[in-house]
Design an enzyme around this catalytic site. Structure first.
Site, PDB file in Angstrom:
ATOM      1  N   TYR A 103     -21.177  29.541   7.243  1.00  0.00           N
ATOM      2  CA  TYR A 103     -20.712  28.769   6.086  1.00  0.00           C
ATOM      3  C   TYR A 103     -21.849  28.692   5.090  1.00  0.00           C
ATOM      4  CZ  TYR A 103     -19.074  24.784   3.282  1.00  0.00           C
ATOM      5  OH  TYR A 103     -18.680  23.958   2.253  1.00  0.00           O
ATOM      6  N   LYS A 158     -29.823  19.791   2.511  1.00  0.00           N
ATOM      7  CA  LYS A 158     -29.847  18.831   3.605  1.00  0.00           C
ATOM      8  C   LYS A 158     -31.219  18.138   3.742  1.00  0.00           C
ATOM      9  CE  LYS A 158     -25.630  20.476   5.462  1.00  0.00           C
ATOM     10  NZ  LYS A 158     -25.034  21.769   5.663  1.00  0.00           N
ATOM     11  N   ASP A 169     -29.801  31.717   4.345  1.00  0.00           N
ATOM     12  CA  ASP A 169     -29.273  30.399   4.042  1.00  0.00           C
ATOM     13  C   ASP A 169     -29.842  29.438   5.085  1.00  0.00           C
ATOM     14  OD1 ASP A 169     -27.926  28.077   3.688  1.00  0.00           O
ATOM     15  OD2 ASP A 169     -25.938  28.981   3.494  1.00  0.00           O
TER      16      ASP A 169
END
Ligand SMILES: *Cc1c(COP(=O)(O)O)cnc(C)c1O
Length: 429
Positions: free
Chosen positions: A144, A267, A239
């Site tokens: 994702y 995050k 990522d």
């Protein structure tokens, strides 16, 4: 367990918010029942609006590696708030955080702050396309990368066929430019690059997959990706929105010794406030405006509150022994979970890198999206709800990582292992 206040709030929320939530997985659709509404949290403990306490392994989906409401982070935010919350002009806080990030993450000379992981990835793809003058992107099934249009794309029917939109609203001529491959399958990567390498702008990968549960890259996988992309003149994008500052201060690239061209972060870097970032070598990043011609901007980018929190977070993680301690706590928990499963005769697979981990209810070896799809999600739902009853909060889906924080205590971990044993036994029925 009393849940009436949560249920009442959920029914009101559904009247004014789509599905009652601002991000879909919060709706508990995968596990059934109404979601719990949170009142407050401190350390490893989260408290809902019915007064129930839970030991939390979601950590806001990864950012809260130092636990909830860490005093240093709270005071940094409070201090800054009194000086103003946003200026739309540059501050020294941004330099400080950029310096720390560039110092920690091996492949970075320069970093640009944005407001979410999604935005970081979207910007990185534009940058790769802008640099190479090519359109195609390669990604892996089950990874994702946020909800950008180029990434919500599923595989066509054959290996070399065009991608198709994975949700309505995505322009099919854009989706066609995204090619999907199975994670950990370097032969398929080679095959694709042999056929289309000269049209590929970038390959994007979660260097440790964290969004289909945790899946480790097989030995040599990331190095091979580096070689194949380099040979084709395509950029390699890591990522590291989850893995950055999670598996080590330098992310997965530090652990595996592979240097991507562009790194996406999010995050943890925001210390619990909304931040994303992307970076790379000076030569790559000089293509971004205002130096270069690839445009990317943000009203609240580099927001002072978020930079204050991020700075404090990186300082906390830079102390000696932090990652060793995370490793020990996570090992203790996962060993306990393994023993539970073994003693109850349940087939499950365990994966973990440092403080990110998964327990998959399947007898298949976990290597890619096809293998995680063999999990017994029905059993997971029972387990999840049982754990909640026992006072432990994990992500409401089989296909998510668990996250340990620096402030989970030995006692909390022992309680979790015991709660898990009860929940597993109950789920067996
Ligand atoms: C969470 C996540 C994103 C998206 O970040 P948001 O801040 O939710 O937009 C992108 N990539 C990975 C690997 C993620 O885990």
């Amino acid at each position: 367990m009393k849940r009436s206040n949560s249920s009442r709030l959920f029914s009101i929320a559904k009247k004014v918010m789509p599905g009652g939530v601002n991000s879909p997985v919060r709706a508990f659709n995968a596990v059934g029942g109404d979601p719990i509404f949170i009142q407050k949290a401190k350390g490893a403990c989260i408290t809902d609006v019915d007064g129930n306490d839970f030991i939390d392994y979601v950590g806001s989906w990864g950012p809260l590696i130092a636990g909830h409401a860490h005093p240093n982070i709270v005071s940094a935010i409070t201090r800054q708030a009194q000086l103003g919350t946003s200026y739309g002009a540059t501050t020294e806080l941004e330099i400080e955080l950029a310096e720390k990030v560039v110092q920690a993450v091996p492949s970075l000379d320069v970093v640009r702050m944005v407001n979410s992981g999604t935005e970081a990835v979207m910007s990185a793809l534009r940058l790769a396309r802008g640099i190479t003058g090519r359109d195609k992107i390669v990604k892996f099934e089950g990874c994702y990368h946020g909800h950008g249009d180029s990434l919500l794309v599923k595989a066509g029917s054959g290996l070399l066929s065009l991608g198709t939109p994975d949700c309505p609203g995505i322009v099919s001529s854009l989706a066609e430019k995204t090619l999907n491959l199975p994670y950990n399958n370097i032969e398929k990567v080679r095959e694709l690059f042999d056929a289309q390498g000269k049209d590929i702008a970038a390959l994007i990968v979660e260097p440790i997959a964290g969004n289909m549960g945790v899946i480790l890259p097989q030995p040599g996988f990331l190095k091979a990706l580096r070689e194949v992309t380099q040979k084709a003149g395509a950029l390699l994008i890591f990522d590291e929105v989850i893995t950055g500052f999670r598996v080590s201060l330098g992310g997965a690239q530090k652990i595996y010794g592979v240097t991507p061209d562009i790194t996406c972060m999010g995050k943890i870097i925001g210390g619990g406030l909304p931040v994303g970032a992307y970076g790379g070598s000076r030569a790559v990043m000089d293509h971004i405006s205002p130096v270069g011609s690839v445009y990317q901007a943000g009203t609240l980018s580099g927001n002072p509150l978020a930079m204050a929190a991020g700075n404090e977070m990186i300082d906390l993680l830079s102390q000696t022994g932090v990652y060793e301690s995370l490793e020990q706590k996570s090992e203790k928990l996962c060993e306990g979970l393994k023993n539970n499963v073994a003693s109850l005769g349940i087939s499950a697979q365990f994966t973990r890198v440092g403080s990110m981990f998964s327990m998959f209810f399947t007898d298949q070896k976990i290597a890619d999206y096809d293998s995680v799809k063999t999990c017994d999600t029905n059993f997971f739902s029972k387990y999840f709800n049982g754990l909640l009853e026992e006072g432990v909060y994990i992500a409401p889906s089989q296909f998510e990582a668990g996250f340990m924080s620096t402030v989970h205590t030995d006692e909390e971990i022992s309680l979790t292992i015991e709660a898990s044993r009860k929940a597993l036994a109950a789920a067996l029925g």
